[in-house]
Design an enzyme around this catalytic site. Structure first.
Site, PDB file in Angstrom:
ATOM      1  N   ALA A  10      82.021 -68.347 -65.114  1.00 25.72           N
ATOM      2  CA  ALA A  10      81.126 -69.497 -65.594  1.00 25.72           C
ATOM      3  C   ALA A  10      81.690 -70.207 -66.492  1.00 25.72           C
ATOM      4  O   ALA A  10      80.798 -71.313 -67.210  1.00 25.72           O
ATOM      5  CB  ALA A  10      79.736 -68.675 -66.068  1.00 25.72           C
ATOM      6  N   GLY A  13      83.158 -75.647 -63.490  1.00 21.72           N
ATOM      7  CA  GLY A  13      82.713 -75.935 -62.058  1.00 21.72           C
ATOM      8  C   GLY A  13      81.357 -75.310 -61.557  1.00 21.72           C
ATOM      9  O   GLY A  13      80.419 -75.419 -62.576  1.00 21.72           O
ATOM     10  N   SER A 142      82.710 -70.045 -48.352  1.00 22.30           N
ATOM     11  CA  SER A 142      83.128 -71.259 -48.188  1.00 22.30           C
ATOM     12  C   SER A 142      83.183 -71.676 -46.802  1.00 22.30           C
ATOM     13  O   SER A 142      83.288 -70.818 -45.906  1.00 22.30           O
ATOM     14  CB  SER A 142      84.780 -71.415 -48.974  1.00 22.30           C
ATOM     15  N   TYR A 190      94.033 -68.458 -49.849  1.00 21.22           N
ATOM     16  CA  TYR A 190      92.448 -68.520 -50.621  1.00 21.22           C
ATOM     17  C   TYR A 190      91.374 -68.655 -49.311  1.00 21.22           C
ATOM     18  O   TYR A 190      90.160 -68.031 -49.562  1.00 21.22           O
ATOM     19  CB  TYR A 190      92.717 -70.183 -51.135  1.00 21.22           C
TER      20      TYR A 190
END
Ligand code: NDP
Length: 315
Positions: A10, A13, A142, A190
């Protein structure tokens, strides 16, 4: 009472924007679980988050000892846990050589998946014990892990293969540092880690939703082209990526808007359904999105769960 939500990563971004959006409602206390205490405190201050509404607690997801210590420290704080948001991530697209976590796992999968896997497993009991009306465990996904979308088809594509690299420990000693056993590729690592995040969310849902009533969800908040995630990318990419996303793909979303979206998944009654991968369309209304074939493969999710348990010392 106020709800209590832990948000990992946190300090910048999406995580920071979400902490701000949630804290500003006055109905939540946000535990900012961050590896850099000072950065997180400064970020909270500069965003004007009210002191009453947040606490920074140390968590380094690239160390399983740190994850265990965080869980202990959180328990000692005496706060109930109502929502856990697994948000932190590293992205190393230009790295020529792999980096490693304290336990020797390739850093992207080690941080984004294995660190969060252990954290979520350790805190599941705390979530179970909460008397809050809606308990949630959210793992940020994502689009890059979705090979059924245009953006998910930009090479190198995510592919976990038969998980042989992961089963071997992902350390480059006896096996590959990539989950599928291939050569190191930071961008792919990723994307693979994000597929793991989405598979993990669904496996949690299958194993624990009915018994515990906890909602397990994931989301793609949109392309937040301005965050620190792209800090390791080449300068030309960092210059052109935001306008490209704004004007060409039109997938661009501001950090503030993305934070509001994740905040909805934390607390909005209409986004309570478990096992869902949330996305938003152009007019910012949420919908249940489809996952790619691999990211919804139940058999793979189960194997991933079992191997991950062994790697983090739970089995
Ligand atoms: P940022 O780089 O801005 O934020 C990542 C956060 O993760 C930072 O707070 C960082 O801490 C933290 N972090 C990294 N490594 C560790 C670690 N070992 N232990 C604890 N915290 C750590 O990126 P974003 O906000 O963009 O990314 C947040 C999430 O959103 C990620 O899950 C990402 O995959 C996802 N996402 C992002 C998209 C985008 O377009 N940006 C699109 C889709 C999903 P520190 O501040 O100390 O570096």
């Amino acid at each position: 009472r106020k709800g209590n939500v832990i948000i990992t990563g946190a300090s910048s971004g999406l995580g920071l924007a979400t902490a701000k959006a949630i804290a500003d409602t006055g109905k939540w206390h946000v535990i900012m679980a961050c590896r850099n205490f000072l950065k997180a405190e400064k970020a909270a201050k500069s965003f004007g988050i009210d002191k009453e509404n947040y606490t920074v607690m140390h968590l380094d997801l690239a160390s399983l000892d740190s994850v265990r210590q965080f869980a202990d420290n959180f328990r000692r704080s005496g706060r109930p846990l109502d929502v856990l948001v697994c948000n932190a991530a590293v992205y190393l697209p230009t790295a020529k050589e792999p980096s490693f976590t304290a336990e020797g796992f390739e850093l992207s999968v080690g941080t984004n998946h294995l660190g969060h896997f252990l954290l979520a497993r350790l805190l599941l009991d705390d979530l179970k014990q909460s008397d809050y009306p809606s308990k949630r465990l959210i793992i940020v996904g994502s689009i890059t892990g979705n090979t059924n979308t245009l953006a998910g088809n930009v090479p190198p594509k995510a592919n976990l293969g038969d998980l042989r690299g992961l089963a071997g420990g992902l350390n480059g000693l006896n096996t590959s540092v990539m989950i599928d056993g291939g050569e190191f590729d930071g961008a792919k690592a990723y994307k693979d880690s994000k597929v793991c995040n989405m598979l993990t969310m669904q496996e949690f849902h299958r194993r624990y939703h009915e018994e515990t009533g906890i909602s397990f969800t994931s989301l793609y908040p949109g392309c937040i082209a301005t965050t620190g995630l792209f800090r390791e990318h080449i300068p030309l990419f960092r210059l052109l990526f935001p306008p490209f996303q704004k004007y060409i793909t039109k997938g661009y979303v501001s950090e503030e808007e993305a934070g509001k979206r994740l905040a909805q998944v934390v607390s909005d009654p209409s986004l309570e359904k478990s096992g869902v991968y949330w996305s938003w369309n152009k007019n910012s209304s949420s919908f249940e999105n489809q996952l790619s074939k691999e990211a919804s493969d139940a058999e793979k999710a189960q194997r991933l769960w079992e191997i991950s348990e062994k790697l983090v010392g739970l089995a």
